[in-house]
Design a protein around this motif. Structure first.
Motif, short mmCIF file in Angstrom:
data_model
loop_
_atom_site.label_atom_id
_atom_site.label_comp_id
_atom_site.label_asym_id
_atom_site.label_seq_id
_atom_site.Cartn_x
_atom_site.Cartn_y
_atom_site.Cartn_z
N ALA A 1 0.84 -1.19 0.00
CA ALA A 1 0.00 0.00 0.00
C ALA A 1 0.88 1.24 0.00
CB ALA A 1 -0.90 0.01 1.23
N VAL A 2 0.28 2.37 -0.38
CA VAL A 2 0.96 3.67 -0.24
C VAL A 2 0.25 4.42 0.87
CG1 VAL A 2 1.53 5.85 -1.35
CG2 VAL A 2 1.60 3.72 -2.67
N TYR A 3 1.02 4.86 1.83
CA TYR A 3 0.45 5.57 2.99
C TYR A 3 0.79 7.06 2.90
CZ TYR A 3 -0.27 0.98 5.02
OH TYR A 3 -0.70 -0.31 5.24
N ALA A 4 -0.07 7.88 3.45
CA ALA A 4 0.16 9.32 3.43
C ALA A 4 -0.60 9.96 4.59
CB ALA A 4 -0.31 9.91 2.10
N CYS A 5 -0.28 11.21 4.86
CA CYS A 5 -1.01 11.94 5.89
C CYS A 5 -2.24 12.60 5.26
CB CYS A 5 -0.10 13.01 6.50
SG CYS A 5 1.33 12.31 7.35
N ASN A 6 -3.36 12.49 5.95
CA ASN A 6 -4.60 13.07 5.42
C ASN A 6 -5.52 13.45 6.56
OD1 ASN A 6 -6.32 13.94 3.38
ND2 ASN A 6 -7.39 11.98 3.29
N MET A 7 -5.00 14.31 7.45
CA MET A 7 -5.73 14.66 8.65
C MET A 7 -7.05 15.36 8.33
SD MET A 7 -5.28 14.23 11.86
CE MET A 7 -6.62 14.49 13.02
N ASN A 8 -7.10 16.11 7.23
CA ASN A 8 -8.34 16.80 6.93
C ASN A 8 -9.31 15.96 6.10
OD1 ASN A 8 -7.16 16.83 4.43
ND2 ASN A 8 -6.61 19.00 4.48
N GLN A 9 -8.90 14.71 5.79
CA GLN A 9 -9.78 13.74 5.12
C GLN A 9 -10.33 14.24 3.78
OE1 GLN A 9 -11.17 10.24 6.62
NE2 GLN A 9 -8.98 10.67 6.63
N ASN A 10 -9.58 15.13 3.14
CA ASN A 10 -10.02 15.52 1.79
C ASN A 10 -9.38 14.57 0.77
OD1 ASN A 10 -7.39 16.29 1.47
ND2 ASN A 10 -7.79 18.49 1.49
N GLU A 11 -9.48 14.91 -0.48
CA GLU A 11 -8.97 14.01 -1.51
C GLU A 11 -7.50 14.26 -1.82
OE1 GLU A 11 -11.56 14.49 -4.80
OE2 GLU A 11 -13.21 13.41 -3.87
#
Lengths: 494, 137
Positions: free
Chosen positions: A271-281
Motif C-alpha cells: 500500500a501507499v500511505y500518506a497523511c490526510n488529517m483533513n480527510q479531503n482528496e
C-alpha cells in the motif's frame, strides 16, 4: 566600538529553527548522489556557551530495485569523496557506512544553513531502473560527561542505594545494585534488582538524540519503504484495505491522520500511505498534520523504525541525561528544569506546519502538552519553540531536545531486568527481517519486555504529588509497551 | 583604577549577555519539523554507467588483467583541464592525474586485484567510472 561589534555579532545568533528540507536529489553518475540539505537555526556552542553542544542532521539513503524491494544504500566512510561547502558545513562519516552527519561549521547559530552535498555511495548498481530516496533527521549532540539520575521526589525515581539522594553517574563502568552510596536502586516497585553492566548505555558517553519525537510523515515514509508482508506487521489494518483506512488506528483517532492513499494488493504490491488529517482528496497537503508527533506506536513499531533508520533506542538513563544535562536535580522537575508547568491547550494553526498554542506562560513554568483537557492527541513536534523562545517557553530539555516532557510517551530501554540490561547500544543496520521487525541483537524484543515508558504524554496528569511528565518519574517504566496506545510514540539515538 | 573596574564590569556584562543569548539558540523553533525526505529516479545502463550522465566515457580493457594499462576516453571538446582521481572501494584516493586531452593512459601495475573508482572532473562537473583488476590466467 568593540561593544558595538560584540552586539552585532550576538544579534546574528537568533533565528527560526528546524524546517529541515531535503531537495534537489539527483543521481549524478551511478555512484554519486547529489542533494541539498537545509535547516534553520543550526547551532554549535561547543567551547562557547552552555549547553556546549551542536545539532546535526543524520542523512541516510534507500533505493528501490526493479523487484520493488527497498535496500539500504551504504555511503563511503571516507570523507574525501564527499563534495560540499566546507566553509558552511562539516561532514561526519560513520564506520558502518549506513549514513552520515552534517552539521554547521560555524560557532554560534546560523539562521539558515543550506548546503549542496555530493554523496559517494558504496553500491554497485546493476543495469535497470531505480528509485532512490534521501532521508534526514535533525539530532542533538549530548556531550560526554557526568550527570545525576533521580530527583528524590518523583514516583519510583532511581536513587543512591543508601538514601533517596540523586545518583551520580561518572563513567560507563558497571553500576552495582545495593544499599551503599555507589549503588543504584529504587525503593518502589521498579527497582533494578541487578547491577547495570558496563555495556549498557548510561548516558555518560556522548551520543546523538533525535531532537523531536517521530512525526506522522516520518512513519508514513517508513511504511512506504516496506513490502506488503512487512506493512502488515507495522500497521493495524491490512494494506489491501480501502483508501482512507487508518494505518495505526481508526482514521483521525486522537489526531493521527496516517491513512492508506493507494490500496495494496496481497501479497506483492504494498500500500501507499500518506497523511490526510483533513480527510479531503488531497494527501500530504499543508493541513494534513505531517509534522505532528506520531502516536499509536508500540515497541515493535518504534524499534523497527530505529533499526531501519540505522539508529538505536534510548536507555532510560540516557533519557534523564538528555533532559537534565549536568545540572543538579530539582524535585519534581520537568524537562525544562523547573517543577512548574503550563498545559498547552489553546491550539492555533491546527494541523499545519505552524501548529502551535497561544497559552500564557507563567513565571518559572515551561510549556508542554499534558493534562486532561485541550487537544485529544499529540501536537506538532517542536510546537512550542519560536524564533526567540527561551528554554522554558519552548519546553526544551537542557541540550535543546524538544517534548521530552509531555506530548507522547518516550519508549526507552529499562534497567528493570535482564531483557533490558542486555542492551548494549548496538546500532540498527538499516535492514529489517522479512516480517518488518527489528532484528538487531540485544534490543528488547517485539513484546516490549525490557522497554518502558518515560516522560508522560498529552493525557498525563500533573498533580501535587503525582506527575508523569517529570524527568525522574518511572511509574510506567514496568509497563511493557506492546500496545498501540494513543499516547505512545518515541525517538531514537545514535 | 575606576576606569579599570568599569572596563571589567563591561566585559563581565558582555560575557553574561553572550552566555544568555547564545545559550537560547538551542531552544528556538519555527515551522515544520526536524524531518524531511526527497527522492529521485534513475536508470543504469548495461555498461554500468548512468544513462543520463552529462558525459560519456570508454574504459578499456574491462576488466583489466593485472599489470596491463587502462585507457580512459571521455568528452573534452574544449580542451579543458581534466582531473582524474583514482580511489579504492573505501573511497581512499591514492592517485591523481591531470590532462587537457580527451583520453588518459593509466598505469595499473601497482594495483592488486579488486574494484577501483575513477572520479573525473571536467569544467566543474564530475562523473565516476569504476574498473576491476583481475588476476592473470
Amino acid at each position: 566600538m568593540s561593544l558595538l561589534l560584540c552586539i552585532g555579532y550576538l544579534s546574528g545568533l537568533s533565528a527560526c529553527a528546524n524546517n529541515l528540507q531535503i531537495s534537489e536529489v539527483k543521481m549524478i553518475d551511478g555512484t554519486h548522489v547529489q542533494c541539498r540539505v537545509s535547516w534553520e537555526n543550526a547551532w554549535n556552542l561547543e567551547g562557547l556557551a552552555a549547553p556546549h553542544n551542536h545539532d546535526a542532521v543524520w542523512i541516510f539513503i534507500k533505493y528501490k530495485k526493479a523487484d520493488q524491494n527497498w535496500e539500504q544504500a551504504q555511503v563511503l566512510s571516507s570523507k574525501i569523496n564527499f563534495e560540499y561547502d566546507s566553509q558552511a558545513v562539516q561532514i561526519a562519516t560513520v564506520a558502518d557506512q549506513n549514513g552520515f552527519f552534517i552539521q554547521s561549521n560555524r560557532k554560534g547559530s546560523v539562521s539558515l544553513l543550506s548546503a549542496q552535498i555530493t554523496i559517494p555511495l558504496a553500491v554497485n548498481f546493476s543495469s535497470g531502473s531505480y528509485e532512490l530516496k534521501v532521508f534526514g533527521i535533525e539530532m542533538v549532540w549530548i556531550p560526554q560527561g557526568s550527570f545525576y539520575i533521580g530527583d528524590a521526589w518523583a514516583q519510583q525515581s532511581l536513587s543512591r542505594g543508601d538514601s533517596l539522594k540523586p545518583f551520580y553517574i561518572r563513567s560507563e563502568r558497571m553500576i552495582a545494585h545495593g544499599t551503599d552510596s555507589l549503588s543504584l536502586r529504587d525503593t518502589g516497585k521498579s527497582d533494578p534488582k541487578d547491577s547495570i553492566p558496563a555495556l549498557f548505555p548510561k548516558g555518560y558517553r556522548g551520543f546523538y538524540c533525535m531532537k523531536y519525537e517521530l512525526s506522522q510523515k516520518q512513519y508514513a515514509d517508513f511504511l512506504n519503504c516496506l513490502n506488503y508482508t512487512q506493512q502488515i506487521n507495522r500497521t493495524v489494518f491490512a494494506p489491501n484495505s480501502g483508501i482512507l483506512t487508518g494505518a495505526l488506528a481508526q482514521p483521525l483517532s486522537n489526531r493521527n491522520g496516517i491513512s492508506i492513499q493507494s490500496s495494496g494488493v496481497a501479497p506483492s504490491l504494498p500500500a501507499v500511505y500518506a497523511c490526510n488529517m483533513n480527510q479531503n482528496e488531497i494527501f500530504n497537503d499543508p493541513s494534513d498534520a505531517e509534522n505532528r508527533a506520531c502516536n499509536f506506536l508500540n515497541w515493535a513499531d518504534l524499534s523497527a523504525y530505529l533499526d531501519w533508520a540505522a539508529l538505536r533506542p534510548l536507555s532510560e538513563l540516557e533519557f534523564e541525561k538528555v533532559c537534565r544535562g549536568p545540572q543538579y536535580p530539582v524535585a519534581g522537575e520537568f524537562a525544562w528544569g523547573t517543577a512548574l508547568s503550563v498545559d498547552a491547550n489553546s491550539l492555533i494553526y491546527d494541523a499545519t506546519d505552524s501548529e502551535q498554542v497561544n497559552d500564557i506562560i507563567t513565571p518559572g513554568a515551561g510549556l508542554a502538552s499534558y493534562g486532561y483537557i485541550g487537544p485529544q492527541g499529540p501536537l506538532r513536534v517542536g510546537f512550542a519553540a519560536k524564533s526567540n523562545s527561551t528554554r522554558l517557553e519552548s519546553g526544551a530539555a537542557y541540550y535543546g531536545v524538544m517534548e521530552m516532557s509531555g506530548n507522547l510517551w518516550e519508549q526507552c530501554v529499562t534497567v528493570l531486568g535482564k531483557e533490558g540490561l542486555s542492551f548494549d547500544g548496538t546500532l540498527g543496520d538499516g535492514l529489517l527481517n522479512s516480517d518488518g521487525d527489528a532484528n538487531t541483537p540485544y534490543w528488547p524484543v517485539n513484546t516490549g519486555i525490557g522497554a518502558g515508558y518515560r516522560g508522560g504524554a498529552w493525557l498525563s496528569g500533573v498533580l501535587a504529588n503525582f506527575r508523569d511528565p517529570a524527568v525522574s518519574a518511572r511509574f510506567y517504566i514496568g509497563l511493557k509497551p506492546d500496545q498501540r496506545r494513543n499516547t505512545s510514540g518515541g525517538r531514537g539515538a545514535r | 583604577m575606576n576606569q579599570f573596574f568599569k572596563s571589567l564590569l563591561c566585559i563581565l556584562f558582555i560575557l553574561g549577555l553572550q552566555h544568555k543569548i547564545i545559550a537560547q539558540s538551542a531552544y528556538h523553533g519555527g515551522k515544520g519539523s526536524g524531518y524531511n525526505s526527497a527522492s529521485t529516479s534513475f536508470q543504469i545502463g548495461t555498461r554500468g554507467n548512468l544513462d543520463s550522465s552529462a558525459n560519456t566515457y570508454r574504459l578499456y580493457p574491462s576488466p583489466v588483467p593485472m599489470g596491463q594499462n587502462l585507457w580512459l576516453e571521455f568528452q573534452n571538446n574544449s580542451n579543458s583541464l581534466v582531473t582524474v582521481q583514482m580511489a579504492d572501494v573505501l573511497g581512499q584516493v591514492f592517485s591523481v592525474f591531470n590532462t587537457y586531452e580527451n583520453k588518459l593512459n593509466i598505469n595499473t601495475t601497482s594495483l592488486a586485484q579488486g574494484m577501483y573508482f575513477l572520479r573525473i572532473g571536467i569544467n566543474d562537473k564530475f562523473f565516476t567510472a569504476k574498473f576491476l583488476i583481475i588476476g592473470n590466467h
